[in-house]
Every structure is written in C-alpha cells, then in structure tokens.
Enzyme design. Structure first.
Site, short mmCIF file in Angstrom:
data_model
loop_
_atom_site.label_atom_id
_atom_site.label_comp_id
_atom_site.label_asym_id
_atom_site.label_seq_id
_atom_site.Cartn_x
_atom_site.Cartn_y
_atom_site.Cartn_z
CE LYS A 259 42.57 40.47 40.97
NZ LYS A 259 43.97 40.70 40.76
CB CYS A 260 42.12 34.98 46.88
SG CYS A 260 41.94 33.87 48.28
N PRO A 261 39.59 33.00 45.97
CG PRO A 261 38.04 31.35 46.72
CD PRO A 261 38.15 32.81 46.26
CG ASP B 203 45.15 37.56 44.25
OD1 ASP B 203 45.52 38.62 44.79
OD2 ASP B 203 44.22 36.87 44.68
#
Length: 78
Positions: free
Chosen positions: A16-18, A43
């Site tokens: 998932k981000c980042p 994502d």
C-alpha cells in the site's frame, strides 16, 4: 496498449501507499537516463500516485494499464 521495452521491474503487488512509490524511486535511482521501469501494483490509489510522482520528479509516465486485479505502470527515468 503496447507494452514498452523495460529495463527493470518492481513487483509491488500487496503493498500500500507509499511503498510502491518508494520502491520505484529506489529502482529508478539505480537506472540510467532514458531507461524504463515497469511497476506492478494492486493499490487502487497507485494510478494517481504514479501520475503525481512523475509530475513532481520529472520522470516520464509512459503508460498505465489496468489488468485483472492489478495495474502496470511504465516510468522512464529522466
């Protein structure tokens, strides 16, 4: 979309981000100008994230392709 020739690949499915952006940034730092990085993500926010990342860093976003369950991004190092 015709898949561009790429010189390196980052598998970021499940991250998932980042983290996908950070992995891409690290890979790009080891590449030569003009080379292409292929990044696979799942994502949903990654499409916008890679667009913003390329705008901010000056790297070229050659394309993004949504496939079944994941997305592939092609980034050309500046």
């Amino acid at each position: 979309m015709t898949e561009p020739v790429f010189h390196a690949e980052v598998e970021a499915v499940g991250l998932k981000c980042p983290l996908p952006i950070l992995r891409a940034k690290k890979a790009l730092a080891q590449m030569e100008s003009g080379q292409v990085l292929r990044v696979s993500t799942d994502d949903p926010g990654a499409i916008r994230d890679f667009e913003a990342f390329c705008r901010q860093t000056g790297n070229a976003l050659l394309g993004q392709e949504q496939l079944e369950g994941h997305c592939v991004h092609y980034v050309q190092r500046r």
